[in-house]
Design a protein around this motif. Structure first.
Motif, PDB file in Angstrom:
ATOM      1  N   MET A 273      41.589  38.997  53.654  1.00  0.00           N
ATOM      2  CA  MET A 273      42.443  39.888  52.876  1.00  0.00           C
ATOM      3  C   MET A 273      43.928  39.586  53.091  1.00  0.00           C
ATOM      4  N   PHE A 274      44.302  39.201  54.292  1.00  0.00           N
ATOM      5  CA  PHE A 274      45.698  38.856  54.571  1.00  0.00           C
ATOM      6  C   PHE A 274      46.151  37.718  53.668  1.00  0.00           C
ATOM      7  N   PHE A 275      45.362  36.633  53.625  1.00  0.00           N
ATOM      8  CA  PHE A 275      45.756  35.475  52.834  1.00  0.00           C
ATOM      9  C   PHE A 275      45.429  35.619  51.348  1.00  0.00           C
ATOM     10  N   SER A 276      44.778  36.704  50.971  1.00  0.00           N
ATOM     11  CA  SER A 276      44.567  36.954  49.551  1.00  0.00           C
ATOM     12  C   SER A 276      45.883  37.300  48.854  1.00  0.00           C
ATOM     13  N   ASP A 277      46.867  37.781  49.628  1.00  0.00           N
ATOM     14  CA  ASP A 277      48.158  38.245  49.122  1.00  0.00           C
ATOM     15  C   ASP A 277      48.032  39.474  48.229  1.00  0.00           C
ATOM     16  N   ARG A 278      46.868  40.109  48.231  1.00  0.00           N
ATOM     17  CA  ARG A 278      46.640  41.263  47.363  1.00  0.00           C
ATOM     18  C   ARG A 278      46.954  42.585  48.045  1.00  0.00           C
TER      19      ARG A 278
ATOM     20  N   ASP B 280      47.540  40.533  40.129  1.00  0.00           N
ATOM     21  CA  ASP B 280      47.284  41.634  39.209  1.00  0.00           C
ATOM     22  C   ASP B 280      47.513  42.945  39.970  1.00  0.00           C
ATOM     23  N   MET B 281      48.542  43.706  39.590  1.00  0.00           N
ATOM     24  CA  MET B 281      48.914  44.896  40.348  1.00  0.00           C
ATOM     25  C   MET B 281      47.857  45.988  40.271  1.00  0.00           C
ATOM     26  N   SER B 282      47.127  46.069  39.161  1.00  0.00           N
ATOM     27  CA  SER B 282      46.087  47.098  39.069  1.00  0.00           C
ATOM     28  C   SER B 282      44.959  46.789  40.047  1.00  0.00           C
ATOM     29  N   ARG B 283      44.621  45.503  40.216  1.00  0.00           N
ATOM     30  CA  ARG B 283      43.591  45.133  41.190  1.00  0.00           C
ATOM     31  C   ARG B 283      44.097  45.344  42.607  1.00  0.00           C
ATOM     32  N   ARG B 284      45.392  45.084  42.831  1.00  0.00           N
ATOM     33  CA  ARG B 284      45.977  45.365  44.142  1.00  0.00           C
ATOM     34  C   ARG B 284      45.852  46.849  44.459  1.00  0.00           C
ATOM     35  N   ASP B 285      46.168  47.692  43.493  1.00  0.00           N
ATOM     36  CA  ASP B 285      46.072  49.139  43.699  1.00  0.00           C
ATOM     37  C   ASP B 285      44.638  49.552  44.029  1.00  0.00           C
ATOM     38  N   ASP B 286      43.677  48.922  43.369  1.00  0.00           N
ATOM     39  CA  ASP B 286      42.264  49.237  43.631  1.00  0.00           C
ATOM     40  C   ASP B 286      41.886  48.875  45.065  1.00  0.00           C
ATOM     41  N   LEU B 287      42.340  47.691  45.521  1.00  0.00           N
ATOM     42  CA  LEU B 287      42.012  47.251  46.884  1.00  0.00           C
ATOM     43  C   LEU B 287      42.694  48.142  47.925  1.00  0.00           C
ATOM     44  N   LEU B 288      43.929  48.517  47.682  1.00  0.00           N
ATOM     45  CA  LEU B 288      44.625  49.403  48.620  1.00  0.00           C
ATOM     46  C   LEU B 288      43.946  50.769  48.684  1.00  0.00           C
ATOM     47  N   ALA B 289      43.453  51.254  47.549  1.00  0.00           N
ATOM     48  CA  ALA B 289      42.738  52.532  47.534  1.00  0.00           C
ATOM     49  C   ALA B 289      41.439  52.428  48.326  1.00  0.00           C
TER      50      ALA B 289
ATOM     51  N   ALA C 149      34.777  43.138  46.846  1.00  0.00           N
ATOM     52  CA  ALA C 149      35.492  43.496  45.620  1.00  0.00           C
ATOM     53  C   ALA C 149      36.600  42.489  45.326  1.00  0.00           C
ATOM     54  N   TYR C 150      37.299  42.057  46.374  1.00  0.00           N
ATOM     55  CA  TYR C 150      38.341  41.040  46.191  1.00  0.00           C
ATOM     56  C   TYR C 150      37.742  39.745  45.647  1.00  0.00           C
ATOM     57  N   LYS C 151      36.661  39.287  46.236  1.00  0.00           N
ATOM     58  CA  LYS C 151      36.066  38.017  45.801  1.00  0.00           C
ATOM     59  C   LYS C 151      35.538  38.101  44.367  1.00  0.00           C
ATOM     60  N   ARG C 152      34.997  39.247  43.995  1.00  0.00           N
ATOM     61  CA  ARG C 152      34.502  39.407  42.625  1.00  0.00           C
ATOM     62  C   ARG C 152      35.639  39.304  41.607  1.00  0.00           C
ATOM     63  N   SER C 153      36.845  39.664  42.036  1.00  0.00           N
ATOM     64  CA  SER C 153      37.988  39.656  41.117  1.00  0.00           C
ATOM     65  C   SER C 153      38.560  38.259  40.904  1.00  0.00           C
ATOM     66  N   LEU C 154      38.129  37.300  41.723  1.00  0.00           N
ATOM     67  CA  LEU C 154      38.682  35.945  41.635  1.00  0.00           C
ATOM     68  C   LEU C 154      38.078  35.174  40.471  1.00  0.00           C
ATOM     69  N   PRO C 155      38.858  34.328  39.806  1.00  0.00           N
ATOM     70  CA  PRO C 155      38.278  33.431  38.804  1.00  0.00           C
ATOM     71  C   PRO C 155      37.381  32.393  39.492  1.00  0.00           C
ATOM     72  N   LEU C 156      36.536  31.750  38.725  1.00  0.00           N
ATOM     73  CA  LEU C 156      35.543  30.822  39.276  1.00  0.00           C
ATOM     74  C   LEU C 156      36.184  29.729  40.119  1.00  0.00           C
ATOM     75  N   LYS C 157      37.270  29.140  39.649  1.00  0.00           N
ATOM     76  CA  LYS C 157      37.913  28.053  40.391  1.00  0.00           C
ATOM     77  C   LYS C 157      38.364  28.517  41.772  1.00  0.00           C
ATOM     78  N   ALA C 158      38.969  29.704  41.835  1.00  0.00           N
ATOM     79  CA  ALA C 158      39.444  30.233  43.118  1.00  0.00           C
ATOM     80  C   ALA C 158      38.278  30.520  44.053  1.00  0.00           C
ATOM     81  N   ARG C 159      37.157  31.007  43.515  1.00  0.00           N
ATOM     82  CA  ARG C 159      35.986  31.270  44.357  1.00  0.00           C
ATOM     83  C   ARG C 159      35.431  29.972  44.928  1.00  0.00           C
ATOM     84  N   LEU C 160      35.430  28.906  44.124  1.00  0.00           N
ATOM     85  CA  LEU C 160      34.921  27.607  44.586  1.00  0.00           C
ATOM     86  C   LEU C 160      35.822  27.021  45.671  1.00  0.00           C
ATOM     87  N   ILE C 161      37.133  27.173  45.487  1.00  0.00           N
ATOM     88  CA  ILE C 161      38.072  26.667  46.503  1.00  0.00           C
ATOM     89  C   ILE C 161      37.888  27.422  47.814  1.00  0.00           C
ATOM     90  N   LEU C 162      37.745  28.738  47.736  1.00  0.00           N
ATOM     91  CA  LEU C 162      37.535  29.546  48.938  1.00  0.00           C
ATOM     92  C   LEU C 162      36.249  29.143  49.637  1.00  0.00           C
TER      93      LEU C 162
END
Length: 411
Positions: free
Chosen positions: A261-266, A347-356, A371-384
């Protein structure tokens, strides 16, 4: 005019200097629901003197941004004493500087981890024993208003050396300049990625306590070298009833929830995504960090990157020269591997969801990460996923892979 004035142009950094400089004690510092320190103004005590605003990043239209690194010097360095390197996050330079500054009559302000409250706290140190608690980076923002109040009160009669984040050092610098005594003090900040919600850390440590049945946290190492420098592992030592010796909990090689979560920057502080202060060296005497990059990719003990920003900074660096190995370096071999000059957009709305979710005691950290990983596009999930697979390899192989990636980036 006070810190709540609507003329602000930026978000709060949580530096807390506003609470320290207030002459009437009208400003207290409290955690907001999202897990960030915020000033709270008692309007009955506020006299609208504007002291808080004059030290505040939120209102400054003229942040000094350097054009390049002219007048600055970069060094790679590490302590000659291997015990100092082993017990610190990178090369041990901050520890050596703090001890030397105390010898020279400075009161040091740094950050310790308070195991009673499970938070980072700004503290003063006037002896070598006091400085020991400063060792090791704390990847959460500290509650530092009390230490800063002492500096504000005594800055004309005592010499201070302040170790802090760029936002904290900026505010201290502005206050000391306004008082006309900036040259009497030493300011040392850090190459900063940003500060996550304290709700992330609270949830993390609470889950460690729950899983182990611990009755007390003895110590926390936010970035242990248990598997070598360059890796990110949290080590928490706890007391468990019925077990005669302390229990050590080491975060997993992959998918550690805190660092995921720290390196997600979210879930960083509101001001962190486009912070100007991490990308300027105009308010500090020295900036310290890990010397990431291809130059020391095979070093698993620790190397500090030391940026000296002026005459007083060079004097401090020279004072520890007998205790370190160091070499002058080019900024190009270092700066691109830092967060210097970078903005994080999300995406600030997704950030708000994660903070909540982090603020909700009924939501587990595992659910937040999912929830964070589900919000990632496919390319970002593959890199992670690829990065996590690499972390499972032997350390020597990991270094080789990193070296290969660095070469590709340098082409």
């Amino acid at each position: 005019m006070n810190i709540d004035d609507r003329s602000q142009i930026r978000k709060c950094t949580s530096c807390q200097m506003c609470g320290a400089v207030c002459p009437t004690g009208a400003i207290s510092i409290e955690l907001n629901p999202d897990g960030f320190y915020r000033p709270k103004v008692d309007t009955d005590k506020c006299i609208d003197c504007g002291m808080c605003v004059r030290s505040c990043y939120k209102f400054d239209h003229d942040i000094r941004m350097a054009d390049g690194f002219e007048g600055k010097s970069l060094y790679s360095a590490w302590a000659r004493n291997p015990q100092v390197v082993e017990s610190t996050t990178s090369g041990g330079v901050a520890d050596l500087m703090a001890r030397k500054l105390i010898e020279r009559g400075y009161t040091c302000v740094g950050v310790v981890y308070d195991t009673e409250s499970n938070r980072a706290v700004g503290k003063e140190a006037s002896t070598a024993e006091d400085v020991a608690g400063f060792r090791g980076s704390k990847y959460i923002q500290s509650y530092s208003v009390e230490a800063f109040r002492s500096l504000v009160k005594n800055c004309r009669k005592e010499k201070y050396a302040v170790f802090g984040l760029p936002c904290q050092i900026y505010a201290v610098d502005r206050f000391l300049r306004a008082k006309g005594c900036r040259e009497d003090h030493v300011l040392i900040d850090l190459y900063c990625h940003g500060c996550p919600s304290l709700n992330l850390w609270t949830k993390y440590v609470d889950e460690v306590v729950e899983k182990t049945g611990a009755t007390k946290v003895l110590s926390v190492n936010f970035r242990s070298k248990i598997r070598g420098w360059g890796n990110f592992y949290v080590v928490v030592v706890v007391v468990v009833d019925g077990i005669p010796t302390p229990v050590t909990v080491v975060s997993p090689r992959v998918n550690d929830p805190f660092y995921t979560m720290f390196f997600s920057d979210r879930v960083l502080n509101d001001s962190c995504p486009d912070c100007k202060l991490r990308s300027t060296l105009e308010y500090t005497d020295i900036r310290l960090g890990d010397f990431w990059g291809d130059k020391f990719v095979d070093n698993h003990k620790g190397v500090s990157g030391v940026t000296v920003c002026g005459g007083s900074g060079m004097e401090v660096f020279d004072s520890i020269s007998a205790e370190i190995e160091c070499e002058r370096q080019e900024f190009g071999s270092f700066i691109k591997y830092q967060s210097y000059g970078k903005d994080y957009r999300c995406d600030m709305s997704r950030r708000d969801d994660l903070l909540a979710m982090l603020a909700d005691k009924d939501v587990s950290l595992k659910e937040v990460v999912a929830a964070y990983k589900r919000s990632l596009p496919l390319k970002a999930r593959l890199i992670l996923r690829a990065k996590n697979m690499i972390k499972l390899l032997p350390q020597g192989v990991i270094s080789s892979v990193k070296g290969f990636v660095y070469k590709l980036r340098n082409k």
